[in-house]
Design an enzyme around this catalytic site. Structure first.
Site, short mmCIF file in Angstrom:
data_model
loop_
_atom_site.label_atom_id
_atom_site.label_comp_id
_atom_site.label_asym_id
_atom_site.label_seq_id
_atom_site.Cartn_x
_atom_site.Cartn_y
_atom_site.Cartn_z
N THR A 182 0.89 -1.17 -0.03
CA THR A 182 0.03 -0.17 -0.08
C THR A 182 0.83 1.21 -0.03
O THR A 182 2.22 1.29 0.40
CB THR A 182 -0.91 0.09 1.25
OG1 THR A 182 -0.28 0.14 2.34
CG2 THR A 182 -1.96 -1.19 1.15
N THR A 193 1.36 4.25 1.50
CA THR A 193 1.76 4.72 2.70
C THR A 193 2.71 3.90 3.70
O THR A 193 3.86 3.96 3.99
CB THR A 193 0.87 5.21 3.76
OG1 THR A 193 0.04 6.30 2.91
CG2 THR A 193 1.21 5.90 4.90
N CYS A 194 2.26 2.62 3.51
CA CYS A 194 3.05 1.51 4.43
C CYS A 194 4.18 1.25 3.64
O CYS A 194 5.40 0.94 4.30
CB CYS A 194 2.14 0.25 4.22
SG CYS A 194 0.78 0.27 5.15
N HIS A 195 4.20 1.14 2.22
CA HIS A 195 5.28 0.88 1.60
C HIS A 195 6.42 1.82 1.43
O HIS A 195 7.85 1.70 1.58
CB HIS A 195 4.89 0.70 0.13
CG HIS A 195 6.13 0.08 -0.83
ND1 HIS A 195 6.74 -1.12 -0.78
CD2 HIS A 195 6.69 0.62 -1.98
CE1 HIS A 195 7.52 -1.30 -1.79
NE2 HIS A 195 7.47 -0.46 -2.30
N LEU A 225 7.22 1.04 6.62
CA LEU A 225 8.14 0.05 6.81
C LEU A 225 9.76 0.61 6.62
O LEU A 225 10.48 0.15 7.44
CB LEU A 225 8.03 -1.18 5.69
CG LEU A 225 8.91 -2.06 5.71
CD1 LEU A 225 9.10 -3.09 7.01
CD2 LEU A 225 8.83 -3.02 4.46
#
Length: 125
Positions: free
Chosen positions: A56, A58-60, A64
């Site tokens: 996703t 933002t997560c990517h 992380l």
């Protein structure tokens, strides 16, 4: 409402994950999902964080990468394991780990499989 704080003990749970191995450097290899019990973390210092999903935006890009960038700082503070939870299956999580170059620094992302109600934690993203 329950919440988790630094120093709290994790409730017992089981996860599925694909551990990093040199064979996974071959882009055609998939790896074999294994079970991981939180009992394996007993007595260890664990940094556990959660994201809504692999790949996703933002997560990517935002969630992380800081854990990977601060790997040496975590290790210097005695952290044994860094791990991430998400709602994806083990193959997607492993693909994400490979794209991000996590190898064995951030525990090959793990996916909840069979968690008791005690894992219903209040977490903020």
């Amino acid at each position: 409402m329950p919440s988790v704080k630094v120093g709290d003990k994790l409730p017992q749970g089981t996860f599925t994950y694909i551990p990093h191995s040199p064979e996974l450097d071959d882009k055609l290899a998939c790896g074999v999902p294994l079970k991981l019990s939180t009992e394996e973390w007993k007595g260890k210092k664990v940094v556990l964080f959660s994201v809504p999903g692999a790949f996703t935006p933002t997560c990517h890009a935002k969630h992380l990468p800081p854990y990977l960038e601060k790997y040496d700082q975590f290790k210097a503070k005695g952290v044994d394991v860094i791990a991430v939870l998400a709602a994806n299956d083990a193959f997607v999580m492993n693909g994400w780990a490979r794209v991000e170059g996590l190898k064995d620094k951030v525990r090959t992302p793990i996916t909840p499989v069979n968690l008791p109600n005690s894992w219903k934690l209040t977490l903020e993203f």
